[in-house]
Design a protein around this motif. Structure first.
Motif, PDB file in Angstrom:
ATOM      1  N   THR A  47    -109.370  10.278 -17.012  1.00 47.47           N
ATOM      2  CA  THR A  47    -108.602  11.128 -16.989  1.00 47.47           C
ATOM      3  C   THR A  47    -108.387  11.740 -18.347  1.00 47.47           C
ATOM      4  N   GLU A  68    -109.241  15.463 -19.428  1.00 47.58           N
ATOM      5  CA  GLU A  68    -108.280  16.579 -19.972  1.00 47.58           C
ATOM      6  C   GLU A  68    -108.378  17.220 -21.316  1.00 47.58           C
ATOM      7  N   LYS A 105    -111.639  19.688 -20.947  1.00 48.36           N
ATOM      8  CA  LYS A 105    -110.843  20.805 -20.424  1.00 48.36           C
ATOM      9  C   LYS A 105    -110.451  21.551 -21.643  1.00 48.36           C
TER      10      LYS A 105
END
Length: 89
Positions: free
Chosen positions: A48, A52, A55
């Protein structure tokens, strides 16, 4: 940090496999299962965090690739750099 009891019902064949895996590592079944769950939780949190980060910054090297440039790399350490373990037997 406190602890809580978790009770589960599992197939006998699965329990035998868990006992075997735990015995190979010198662990109890409870410790083996807890360690496996902790590792899985870490893997999920790490993935995760990577997602992130991508992104936010974009995939690694995407900036340079789009502009036709070489991807950025870390600078090489100085030639006189000595590793901390050098010379230790």
């Amino acid at each position: 940090m406190g602890s809580t009891v978790l009770s589960l019902r599992i197939d006998g064949e699965l329990l035998d496999r868990l006992r075997s895996h735990a015995a190979k590592r010198g662990m109890s079944v409870q410790d083996y299962v807890a360690r496996t769950l902790i590792r899985e939780d870490f893997d999920e949190r790490f993935k995760t965090a990577v997602d992130e980060t991508e992104k936010f910054y974009g995939p690694e090297g995407a900036e340079g690739a789009e502009a036709g440039q070489e991807p950025r790399t870390a600078p090489a350490p100085p030639l006189d750099h000595v590793r901390p373990s050098a010379g230790i037997a």
